[in-house]
Design an enzyme around this catalytic site. Structure first.
Site, short mmCIF file in Angstrom:
data_model
loop_
_atom_site.label_atom_id
_atom_site.label_comp_id
_atom_site.label_asym_id
_atom_site.label_seq_id
_atom_site.Cartn_x
_atom_site.Cartn_y
_atom_site.Cartn_z
NE ARG A 199 -3.86 2.05 2.49
CZ ARG A 199 -4.99 2.08 1.81
NH1 ARG A 199 -5.30 1.07 1.01
NH2 ARG A 199 -5.84 3.09 1.92
CG HIS A 202 -1.35 5.33 -0.52
ND1 HIS A 202 -2.15 6.09 0.30
CD2 HIS A 202 -2.12 4.27 -0.89
CE1 HIS A 202 -3.35 5.53 0.42
NE2 HIS A 202 -3.34 4.41 -0.30
CG HIS A 234 -7.82 -4.07 -1.93
ND1 HIS A 234 -8.93 -3.26 -2.06
CD2 HIS A 234 -6.77 -3.24 -1.80
CE1 HIS A 234 -8.56 -1.99 -2.01
NE2 HIS A 234 -7.25 -1.95 -1.86
#
Length: 319
Positions: free
Chosen positions: A64, A68, A195
């Site tokens: 993640r 980002h 995910h």
């Protein structure tokens, strides 16, 4: 100065100019540190393996972080920068302040790399490699990681607030945000497969489980974790089937109307991405192939190379 001296000076100047241009516009390559830091991959792998053995969720956290980072002004490690009295980083943006972790692990990897290869490897490259190792260590595919990124000296909290997909995004918004980074809808859906090893806070999925028409049994189980008021920091897996293994369980969950986030479930809601969700739910091989290709593509978003940026000595601060 004679003709020969002038000619020599011209040739040297031309060589320097060509070298400067070449370095400034350098292409990323998997062998970038082959001579300067040959143990890089093994150092990152060993540190990630120890971290994930202690906390399997850390794999998703590093993945993640990489996402980002790349979606805000490119893969330049700007997401790792701390606020200072004269500098505002991206960590406290709305999209990041309650969802990102793994910064101490990045410090640890950087420290281990610096102990062997001082002032050589960028934090941006370390983060990209660590994301690959996270996937591999949790049972997912591997791929060759192009390297040669340098670290930014700046960050953008405003871009972090606008470029990152919110958990409430509809399909059109998701497609638009990914297209802005030269990622296709197919890339987007494959990358959403990350995910399968992620967890989310109640604050990010409350509206979905209380307002959307999802699977009734699923909704009831999530409401027990996430009450209408309070419990914002309670967490639930994005993949209920195999939350700590990289596989296609996430896509099977979507087909069962058990997507934890609104932005998850819209990938399978009678829209353009339904065929990809069906494919990935049936074939781990197809998912692995497309995910690996999309990760390389995402890792190539606006990297700093050559004389641009710097090699940070500490990932949290500019030199």
């Amino acid at each position: 100065m004679g003709f020969s001296s002038t000619y020599f000076f011209y040739v040297i100047s031309l060589i320097w100019l060509l070298t400067f241009v070449s370095n400034t516009n350098a292409q990323l390559t998997p062998t970038f540190y082959a001579r300067t830091c040959p143990k890089l991959h093994s150092i990152v792998r060993a540190t990630m393996a120890k971290a994930i053995a202690n906390d399997p969720r850390m794999g998703a956290s590093i993945l993640r972080l990489h996402f980002h980072d790349c979606f805000v002004n490119g893969c330049d490690a700007s997401v790792l920068l701390e606020d200072t009295p004269t500098f505002q980083g991206e960590k406290n943006s709305y999209a990041n302040q309650n969802s990102l972790r793994g910064f101490k692990l990045m410090d640890n990897i950087k420290r281990n790399v610096e102990s062997i290869c001082k002032n050589t490897v960028s934090c941006a490259d370390i983060l990209t490699l660590a994301a690959r190792e996270a996937v591999v260590l949790l049972g997912g595919p591997t791929w060759k990681v192009p390297l040669g990124r340098r670290d930014s000296r700046t960050a953008s909290i405003s871009a972090a607030n606008t470029n990152l997909p919110p958990p409430t995004a509809d399909l059109a918004t998701l497609i638009s945000l990914f297209a802005a980074k030269n990622l296709s809808p197919r890339d987007m859906t494959a990358l959403s497969g990350a995910h399968t090893i992620g967890w989310a806070r109640c604050a990010t999925f409350r509206s979905h489980v209380y307002n959307d028409n999802a699977n009734a049994t699923f909704v009831a189980s999530k409401r027990s974790i996430c009450p209408p008021i309070g419990g914002d920091d309670n967490v639930a897996p994005l993949d209920m089937i195999t939350p700590n293994r990289f596989d296609n369980g996430y896509f099977k969950s979507l087909m069962a109307q058990q997507g934890l986030l609104h932005s998850d479930q819209v990938l399978y809601s009678g829209g353009s991405q339904d065929p990809w969700v069906r494919l990935y739910s049936k074939s781990n091989r197809a998912l692995s192939k497309d995910f690996a290709a999309a990760m390389v593509k995402m890792g190539n978003i606006s990297p700093l190379t050559g004389f641009n940026g710097e090699i940070r000595r500490h990932c949290r601060f500019v030199n």
